[in-house]
Motif scaffolding. Sequence first.
Motif, short mmCIF file in Angstrom:
data_model
loop_
_atom_site.label_atom_id
_atom_site.label_comp_id
_atom_site.label_asym_id
_atom_site.label_seq_id
_atom_site.Cartn_x
_atom_site.Cartn_y
_atom_site.Cartn_z
N ASN A 5 46.52 36.06 27.66
CA ASN A 5 45.18 36.45 27.23
C ASN A 5 44.18 35.56 27.96
O ASN A 5 44.24 34.34 27.89
CB ASN A 5 45.03 36.28 25.72
N VAL A 6 43.27 36.18 28.69
CA VAL A 6 42.22 35.45 29.39
C VAL A 6 40.97 35.53 28.53
O VAL A 6 40.51 36.62 28.18
CB VAL A 6 41.96 36.04 30.80
N ILE A 7 40.44 34.36 28.18
CA ILE A 7 39.27 34.26 27.31
C ILE A 7 38.15 33.52 28.02
O ILE A 7 38.38 32.84 29.02
CB ILE A 7 39.61 33.57 25.97
N GLY A 8 36.94 33.66 27.50
CA GLY A 8 35.78 32.96 28.04
C GLY A 8 34.52 33.70 27.64
O GLY A 8 34.56 34.85 27.22
N THR A 9 33.40 33.04 27.78
CA THR A 9 32.11 33.62 27.44
C THR A 9 31.82 34.83 28.33
O THR A 9 32.25 34.87 29.48
CB THR A 9 31.01 32.55 27.61
N GLY A 13 33.69 35.28 34.07
CA GLY A 13 34.63 35.64 35.12
C GLY A 13 35.99 36.04 34.58
O GLY A 13 36.97 36.10 35.33
N LYS A 14 36.07 36.32 33.27
CA LYS A 14 37.33 36.72 32.65
C LYS A 14 37.97 37.90 33.36
O LYS A 14 39.17 37.88 33.65
CB LYS A 14 37.12 37.15 31.19
N SER A 15 37.19 38.93 33.62
CA SER A 15 37.75 40.14 34.22
C SER A 15 38.25 39.88 35.62
O SER A 15 39.33 40.36 36.00
CB SER A 15 36.71 41.26 34.23
N THR A 16 37.51 39.11 36.39
CA THR A 16 37.95 38.78 37.75
C THR A 16 39.25 38.01 37.72
O THR A 16 40.21 38.35 38.44
CB THR A 16 36.85 37.97 38.48
N VAL A 17 39.32 36.97 36.89
CA VAL A 17 40.54 36.17 36.79
C VAL A 17 41.68 37.02 36.24
O VAL A 17 42.81 36.95 36.75
CB VAL A 17 40.30 34.91 35.93
N GLU A 31 42.11 45.69 29.31
CA GLU A 31 40.74 45.22 29.07
C GLU A 31 40.35 45.57 27.64
O GLU A 31 40.29 46.74 27.27
CB GLU A 31 39.79 45.88 30.07
N MET A 32 40.08 44.55 26.85
CA MET A 32 39.76 44.78 25.44
C MET A 32 38.53 45.66 25.27
O MET A 32 38.49 46.49 24.36
CB MET A 32 39.61 43.46 24.70
N ASP A 33 37.52 45.49 26.12
CA ASP A 33 36.33 46.34 26.01
C ASP A 33 36.69 47.81 26.21
O ASP A 33 36.15 48.68 25.52
CB ASP A 33 35.27 45.94 27.04
N ASP A 59 54.22 46.15 25.23
CA ASP A 59 54.97 45.94 26.46
C ASP A 59 55.42 44.49 26.57
O ASP A 59 54.88 43.59 25.93
CB ASP A 59 54.12 46.31 27.68
N GLU A 60 56.38 44.27 27.43
CA GLU A 60 56.96 42.94 27.61
C GLU A 60 56.05 42.00 28.39
O GLU A 60 56.06 40.80 28.17
CB GLU A 60 58.33 43.06 28.29
N CYS A 61 55.27 42.55 29.32
CA CYS A 61 54.40 41.74 30.16
C CYS A 61 53.02 42.37 30.22
O CYS A 61 52.91 43.59 30.31
CB CYS A 61 54.94 41.65 31.59
N TRP A 62 51.97 41.55 30.19
CA TRP A 62 50.60 42.04 30.33
C TRP A 62 49.63 40.89 30.52
O TRP A 62 49.93 39.74 30.20
CB TRP A 62 50.16 42.89 29.14
N VAL A 63 48.46 41.24 31.04
CA VAL A 63 47.33 40.32 31.11
C VAL A 63 46.21 40.99 30.32
O VAL A 63 45.76 42.07 30.69
CB VAL A 63 46.88 40.04 32.56
N LEU A 64 45.82 40.36 29.24
CA LEU A 64 44.79 40.89 28.35
C LEU A 64 43.47 40.18 28.62
O LEU A 64 43.39 38.95 28.54
CB LEU A 64 45.20 40.69 26.90
#
Length: 177
Positions: A5-9, A13-17, A31-33, A59-64
Motif C-alpha cells: 500500500n502506497v500512502i501519502g498526502t 506522488g503516490k500514483s507515480t510511485v 487505485e483506491m480513487d 489477489d496474491e500480489c498487488w500495489v494499492l
Amino acid sequence: MKRINVIGTSGSGKSTVSRMLANRLQYPYLEMDAIFWKPNWQESSDEEFFANLTDRLNDECWVLDGNYNRTAEIKWARVDTIVWVDYSFARTLYQAVKRALIRIATKQELWDKTGNIESFKKSFLSRDSIVLWTLKTYNKNRVRYTELLNDPKYHHIDFVRITSPQKAKAFIAELST
C-alpha cells in the motif's frame, strides 16, 4: 513484498510511485480513487466501497495506491509493506497544483468510464479543492503516518519512508522482479 500500500498526502506522488512499483514488480496496480469514485463525481457508499476493495485485494500480489484511512482494517489485513511517500511540503504542494493544472488543460478523465474531469472551479475554488485538501492534510498526515510507523498493532508490516523522487527511484531500482 507481495501486497503493498502506497500512502501519502494528495499530490505527494503516490500514483507515480505506485505505478513504478507495480511496473517493476509486474503486480496489478490498484487505485483506491478508481474503486471509490463513480460517474459524475458520485461517491460509493462505505458498504459498496469496502466490498469492492475487499474483492480487489483477494489477489496474491498487488500495489494499492491510496489512503482512505477508514479502510485501514481492510487493506492492512493482508498488506506486508507500506510505502509512505513523504516529500517536502513545498514539493507536494507544487506537484498538486501542477497536476491539477495539467488535468484541467487536458480535460483528462481521471478514472475510466466515470466522465470525471478536473475543472478550475473544482480544483481551486471549491471546498472540495484537491489543492486545499493538500494544504489542510499535509501536517496531519505526517503526524498520523509517523504514529503508524511506531504502532505495535502494525509491527507485522514493513514500512518504507521515501523522502524524495531520487530515493523513490533508487528504492524501486533495487527491487528484484
